[in-house]
Design a protein around this motif. Structure first.
Motif, PDB file in Angstrom:
ATOM      1  N   SER A 186       0.619  -1.226  -0.033  1.00 49.49           N
ATOM      2  CA  SER A 186      -0.106   0.107   0.170  1.00 49.49           C
ATOM      3  C   SER A 186       0.748   1.285   0.074  1.00 49.49           C
ATOM      4  CB  SER A 186      -1.140  -0.064   1.216  1.00 49.49           C
ATOM      5  OG  SER A 186      -1.753   0.923   1.373  1.00 49.49           O
ATOM      6  N   LEU A 187       2.009   1.391   0.658  1.00 49.89           N
ATOM      7  CA  LEU A 187       2.807   2.464   0.677  1.00 49.89           C
ATOM      8  C   LEU A 187       3.488   2.442  -0.583  1.00 49.89           C
ATOM      9  CD1 LEU A 187       4.399   2.102   4.374  1.00 49.89           C
ATOM     10  CD2 LEU A 187       2.818   3.702   3.489  1.00 49.89           C
ATOM     11  N   THR A 191       3.641   5.651  -3.494  1.00 47.30           N
ATOM     12  CA  THR A 191       4.972   6.218  -3.923  1.00 47.30           C
ATOM     13  C   THR A 191       5.002   6.544  -5.556  1.00 47.30           C
ATOM     14  OG1 THR A 191       5.905   4.885  -2.247  1.00 47.30           O
ATOM     15  CG2 THR A 191       7.498   6.108  -3.896  1.00 47.30           C
ATOM     16  N   ARG A 192       4.702   5.430  -6.434  1.00 48.83           N
ATOM     17  CA  ARG A 192       4.676   5.573  -7.796  1.00 48.83           C
ATOM     18  C   ARG A 192       3.664   4.519  -8.347  1.00 48.83           C
ATOM     19  NH1 ARG A 192       9.141   7.365  -9.889  1.00 48.83           N
ATOM     20  NH2 ARG A 192       8.757   6.238 -12.197  1.00 48.83           N
ATOM     21  N   PRO A 193       3.119   5.008  -9.588  1.00 43.44           N
ATOM     22  CA  PRO A 193       1.989   4.338 -10.279  1.00 43.44           C
ATOM     23  C   PRO A 193       2.338   2.837 -10.300  1.00 43.44           C
ATOM     24  CG  PRO A 193       2.544   6.393 -11.358  1.00 43.44           C
ATOM     25  CD  PRO A 193       3.672   6.130 -10.451  1.00 43.44           C
ATOM     26  N   ILE A 233      -5.591  -4.657   2.243  1.00 41.74           N
ATOM     27  CA  ILE A 233      -4.821  -3.479   2.455  1.00 41.74           C
ATOM     28  C   ILE A 233      -3.753  -3.255   1.200  1.00 41.74           C
ATOM     29  CG2 ILE A 233      -2.914  -2.695   3.836  1.00 41.74           C
ATOM     30  CD1 ILE A 233      -3.976  -4.426   6.179  1.00 41.74           C
ATOM     31  N   ALA A 234      -3.387  -4.074   0.397  1.00 42.08           N
ATOM     32  CA  ALA A 234      -2.476  -3.984  -0.477  1.00 42.08           C
ATOM     33  C   ALA A 234      -2.741  -2.735  -1.501  1.00 42.08           C
ATOM     34  CB  ALA A 234      -1.944  -5.149  -1.227  1.00 42.08           C
ATOM     35  N   PRO A 235      -4.049  -2.817  -1.964  1.00 45.58           N
ATOM     36  CA  PRO A 235      -4.198  -1.708  -3.005  1.00 45.58           C
ATOM     37  C   PRO A 235      -4.666  -0.319  -2.521  1.00 45.58           C
ATOM     38  CG  PRO A 235      -5.865  -3.243  -2.991  1.00 45.58           C
ATOM     39  CD  PRO A 235      -5.170  -3.721  -2.040  1.00 45.58           C
ATOM     40  N   LEU A 236      -4.807  -0.086  -1.316  1.00 49.79           N
ATOM     41  CA  LEU A 236      -5.271   1.063  -0.711  1.00 49.79           C
ATOM     42  C   LEU A 236      -4.705   2.233  -0.980  1.00 49.79           C
ATOM     43  CD1 LEU A 236      -6.679  -0.335   2.858  1.00 49.79           C
ATOM     44  CD2 LEU A 236      -8.140  -0.205   0.646  1.00 49.79           C
ATOM     45  N   GLY A 237      -3.357   2.171  -1.089  1.00 52.22           N
ATOM     46  CA  GLY A 237      -2.622   3.391  -1.213  1.00 52.22           C
ATOM     47  C   GLY A 237      -2.953   3.904  -2.637  1.00 52.22           C
ATOM     48  N   ALA A 238      -2.618   3.195  -3.448  1.00 50.87           N
ATOM     49  CA  ALA A 238      -2.640   3.797  -5.009  1.00 50.87           C
ATOM     50  C   ALA A 238      -4.287   3.901  -5.228  1.00 50.87           C
ATOM     51  CB  ALA A 238      -2.306   2.604  -5.944  1.00 50.87           C
TER      52      ALA A 238
END
Length: 388
Positions: A186-187, A191-193, A233-238
């Motif tokens: 997620s972080l 940070t980047r696409p 959780i993994a896709p939440l940031g992007a």
């Protein structure tokens, strides 16, 4: 541990001791690059600090840190370059660094990138050591440090930060730490696409593990809910940033695509890149550059095929495949493609394994020569076109 975990995870002290040769070697390679850059700049009358921290994308990140989002540059041809194209984690860290230290935003970004590059080197070592052993891990870190565009690892760019988060997320997947893997993914997505590559690796590994557990009860006792939570959780940031940009621009899920289109960034399957290469064959000097580009692309694809044949763990293959596809098949500025491939460190594993099997003297000679060539090229590159 789950079926992906092949080795016992060392204690923190043991992990530092085990990674020490790789980290010391990494620092030595990057120091060589920075000293070479300083000497080159002294001869040309340029500033290494400006090249590392206050040009190209570094200026955009520092501007976001200082002013927030909303800055735009309207070009004479009608294109709009918006700061919304830059994901927020690095600017957030720059703002935090400038708030708690006397550093400027640019210098805070340089500090973050320096620390992140060390974390990335350690994460890269941890992944390779876990899968193939310590010598391969050391060789992989040194190869990554000595890439032709390795100087970017020492710039106030987001590549080092992203690679650190990606590498440790992949290590967490390989060792069965699903929630940690999801948080780091997620972080990385903030940070980047290309954070989508880390998400894809986490999801693929989790689904494969869950399917495996249906056939063979897990011996590690890891409940399925941890895998599911990591996937959630993994896709939440992007996703969170893309949706926020969509709301800010009033274009919904397509808002970020519109922002990228203003920079002429998009995914066209490699059509624009192929046309760019073909256009090089209109004159003899340019044809040499075109031939070099073809050789480079073939080499990248060949390395990925070797990764497949060597049976790398599925999360590494998925991650590397997505990073490589996005780099080669995007319609972005073509000179940036080597930089976009920088996070695809598993591509170097076949070379690292070959060096690990060679005699130490031969491996040292090869790595030393590559490091020198990288240092010279990096200094030349930054004093020329540089990384857009």
């Amino acid at each position: 541990m789950n079926d992906l975990a092949r080795r016992t995870t060392p204690s923190p002290t043991g992990a530092v001791r085990r990674a020490a040769p790789a980290l010391v070697g990494y620092v030595a390679v990057r120091a060589l690059g920075l000293v070479t850059l300083a000497l080159w700049c002294a001869a040309r009358g340029t500033s290494p600090h400006t090249l590392l921290a206050a040009r190209w994308d570094s200026l955009w990140y520092a501007r976001v840190a200082a002013l927030g989002y909303g800055y735009e540059v309207r070009l004479p041809n009608g294109d709009v370059h918006s700061s919304l194209a830059f994901f927020p984690l690095l600017p957030w860290l720059e703002r935090f660094g400038a708030a708690v230290t006397p550093l400027s935003y640019a210098d805070a970004g340089l500090t973050v990138a320096t620390l992140a590059s060390l974390a990335a080197a350690w994460g890269i070592f941890a992944v390779a050591d876990h899968v193939y052993g310590r010598r391969t891990g050391v060789c992989l870190v040194l190869l990554w440090a000595a890439l032709p565009v390795g100087i970017v690892q020492s710039m106030a760019y987001s590549e080092s930060l992203f690679t650190a988060l990606a590498a440790w997320s992949l290590y967490a997947v390989l060792t069965g730490r699903w929630v940690t893997a999801g948080v780091l993914a997620s972080l990385a997505g903030l940070t980047r696409p290309v954070g989508a590559a880390v998400v894809a690796a986490v999801w693929t590994a989790a689904v494969t593990s869950l399917l495996h557990d249906r056939c063979t009860p897990p011996a590690d006792g890891v409940p399925w809910v941890r895998r599911a939570l990591g996937m959630l959780i993994a896709p939440l940031g992007a996703a969170g940033y893309v949706l926020w940009v969509g709301r800010r621009t009033g274009r919904g899920p397509f808002g970020y695509l519109d922002v990228q289109a203003g920079w002429h960034n998009g995914f066209d399957g490699g059509y624009a890149f192929a046309r760019f290469i073909a256009g090089k064959f209109t004159s003899f000097p340019a044809a040499l550059a075109g031939l070099g580009l073809i050789i480079g692309v073939v080499l990248v694809i060949w390395l990925y095929v070797v990764c497949l044949r060597q049976g790398q763990p599925l999360p590494l293959l998925v991650y590397t495949g997505v990073v490589t596809a996005l780099a080669l098949c995007a319609s972005s500025y073509f000179g940036s493609k080597p930089r976009l491939l920088l996070p695809a460190f598993p591509l170097l594993l076949p070379l690292a394994r070959a060096l690990a099997r060679a005699r130490p003297s031969r491996s040292a000679a090869v790595l030393g020569g590559v490091a020198v060539a990288s240092a010279v090229y990096g200094a030349f590159w930054l004093n020329g076109s540089g990384p857009p």
